[in-house]
Design a protein around this motif. Sequence first.
Motif, PDB file in Angstrom:
ATOM      1  N   GLU A   8       0.865  -1.280   0.029  1.00 16.77           N
ATOM      2  CA  GLU A   8      -0.023   0.278   0.108  1.00 16.77           C
ATOM      3  C   GLU A   8       0.829   1.210  -0.085  1.00 16.77           C
ATOM      4  O   GLU A   8       0.586   2.155  -0.726  1.00 16.77           O
ATOM      5  CB  GLU A   8      -1.122  -0.053   1.226  1.00 16.77           C
ATOM      6  CG  GLU A   8      -2.092  -0.897   1.066  1.00 16.77           C
ATOM      7  CD  GLU A   8      -2.896  -1.172   2.435  1.00 16.77           C
ATOM      8  OE1 GLU A   8      -2.678  -0.201   3.356  1.00 16.77           O
ATOM      9  OE2 GLU A   8      -3.890  -1.905   2.175  1.00 16.77           O
ATOM     10  N   GLN A   9       2.012   1.157   0.682  1.00 17.47           N
ATOM     11  CA  GLN A   9       2.827   2.329   1.001  1.00 17.47           C
ATOM     12  C   GLN A   9       3.474   2.638  -0.510  1.00 17.47           C
ATOM     13  O   GLN A   9       3.599   3.787  -0.953  1.00 17.47           O
ATOM     14  CB  GLN A   9       3.853   2.244   1.764  1.00 17.47           C
ATOM     15  CG  GLN A   9       4.728   3.340   2.168  1.00 17.47           C
ATOM     16  CD  GLN A   9       5.800   3.131   3.231  1.00 17.47           C
ATOM     17  OE1 GLN A   9       5.973   1.969   3.506  1.00 17.47           O
ATOM     18  NE2 GLN A   9       6.446   4.275   3.631  1.00 17.47           N
ATOM     19  N   LYS A  10       3.950   1.724  -1.269  1.00 22.58           N
ATOM     20  CA  LYS A  10       4.305   1.690  -2.547  1.00 22.58           C
ATOM     21  C   LYS A  10       3.459   2.212  -3.624  1.00 22.58           C
ATOM     22  O   LYS A  10       3.674   3.014  -4.341  1.00 22.58           O
ATOM     23  CB  LYS A  10       5.108   0.224  -3.065  1.00 22.58           C
ATOM     24  CG  LYS A  10       6.162  -0.111  -2.313  1.00 22.58           C
ATOM     25  CD  LYS A  10       6.804  -1.386  -2.778  1.00 22.58           C
ATOM     26  CE  LYS A  10       8.090  -1.716  -2.035  1.00 22.58           C
ATOM     27  NZ  LYS A  10       8.493  -3.133  -2.324  1.00 22.58           N
ATOM     28  N   ALA A  20       1.211   6.639  -6.836  1.00 18.21           N
ATOM     29  CA  ALA A  20      -0.179   7.269  -7.137  1.00 18.21           C
ATOM     30  C   ALA A  20       0.497   8.681  -6.903  1.00 18.21           C
ATOM     31  O   ALA A  20      -0.096   9.674  -7.828  1.00 18.21           O
ATOM     32  CB  ALA A  20      -1.264   6.970  -6.473  1.00 18.21           C
ATOM     33  N   ASN A  21       1.228   9.082  -5.913  1.00 20.05           N
ATOM     34  CA  ASN A  21       1.507  10.642  -5.845  1.00 20.05           C
ATOM     35  C   ASN A  21       2.467  11.126  -7.099  1.00 20.05           C
ATOM     36  O   ASN A  21       2.501  12.113  -7.417  1.00 20.05           O
ATOM     37  CB  ASN A  21       2.443  10.590  -4.282  1.00 20.05           C
ATOM     38  CG  ASN A  21       2.582  11.961  -4.125  1.00 20.05           C
ATOM     39  OD1 ASN A  21       1.980  12.936  -4.533  1.00 20.05           O
ATOM     40  ND2 ASN A  21       3.650  12.158  -3.051  1.00 20.05           N
ATOM     41  N   ALA A  73       0.498  11.672  -9.961  1.00 19.57           N
ATOM     42  CA  ALA A  73      -0.241  12.882  -9.788  1.00 19.57           C
ATOM     43  C   ALA A  73       0.670  14.170 -10.140  1.00 19.57           C
ATOM     44  O   ALA A  73       0.048  14.975 -10.904  1.00 19.57           O
ATOM     45  CB  ALA A  73      -0.862  13.077  -8.445  1.00 19.57           C
ATOM     46  N   GLN A  74       1.714  14.025  -9.533  1.00 24.61           N
ATOM     47  CA  GLN A  74       2.782  14.962  -9.914  1.00 24.61           C
ATOM     48  C   GLN A  74       3.121  15.210 -11.308  1.00 24.61           C
ATOM     49  O   GLN A  74       3.379  16.425 -11.924  1.00 24.61           O
ATOM     50  CB  GLN A  74       4.063  15.007  -8.930  1.00 24.61           C
ATOM     51  CG  GLN A  74       3.912  15.264  -7.417  1.00 24.61           C
ATOM     52  CD  GLN A  74       4.977  14.901  -6.722  1.00 24.61           C
ATOM     53  OE1 GLN A  74       6.008  14.454  -7.197  1.00 24.61           O
ATOM     54  NE2 GLN A  74       5.023  15.219  -5.486  1.00 24.61           N
ATOM     55  N   SER A  75       3.527  14.232 -12.004  1.00 29.28           N
ATOM     56  CA  SER A  75       3.895  13.884 -13.326  1.00 29.28           C
ATOM     57  C   SER A  75       2.678  14.638 -14.063  1.00 29.28           C
ATOM     58  O   SER A  75       3.184  15.367 -15.258  1.00 29.28           O
ATOM     59  CB  SER A  75       4.342  12.796 -13.818  1.00 29.28           C
ATOM     60  OG  SER A  75       3.284  11.870 -13.884  1.00 29.28           O
ATOM     61  N   MET A  76       1.440  14.061 -14.022  1.00 31.21           N
ATOM     62  CA  MET A  76       0.408  14.522 -14.799  1.00 31.21           C
ATOM     63  C   MET A  76       0.070  16.183 -14.560  1.00 31.21           C
ATOM     64  O   MET A  76      -0.068  17.107 -15.527  1.00 31.21           O
ATOM     65  CB  MET A  76      -0.994  14.170 -14.248  1.00 31.21           C
ATOM     66  CG  MET A  76      -1.059  12.828 -14.622  1.00 31.21           C
ATOM     67  SD  MET A  76      -0.993  12.436 -16.321  1.00 31.21           S
ATOM     68  CE  MET A  76      -2.344  13.234 -17.156  1.00 31.21           C
TER      69      MET A  76
END
Length: 85
Positions: free
Chosen positions: A42-44, A49-50, A53-56
């Motif tokens: 889950e941490q990975k 996901a983070n 989101a930053q790349s998007m």
Amino acid sequence: MNDLADSDMARTLGRLEANVAAIEDRLERHESNSTVRMAAIEQKLDGMANTLAQSMGAVKLVHWVAGAAVAGIGFGLSLLMRPIK
């Protein structure tokens, strides 16, 4: 004869209880290991996901900046191409 049967039954029940206890211990260890592994997964996934989101966000920013640059170049070229009065 009845005492012999009772002692065999008690011994068999004792073995069965020991086997059940051993299985329960194994299940508890397996469950705790699974919980730790799931937390790591889950941490990975949260990290991925983070990052996505930053790349998007970066892609959107580059898109806006490039669009503004193309619009600015187009406006500048339109000013240069106009006939001078």
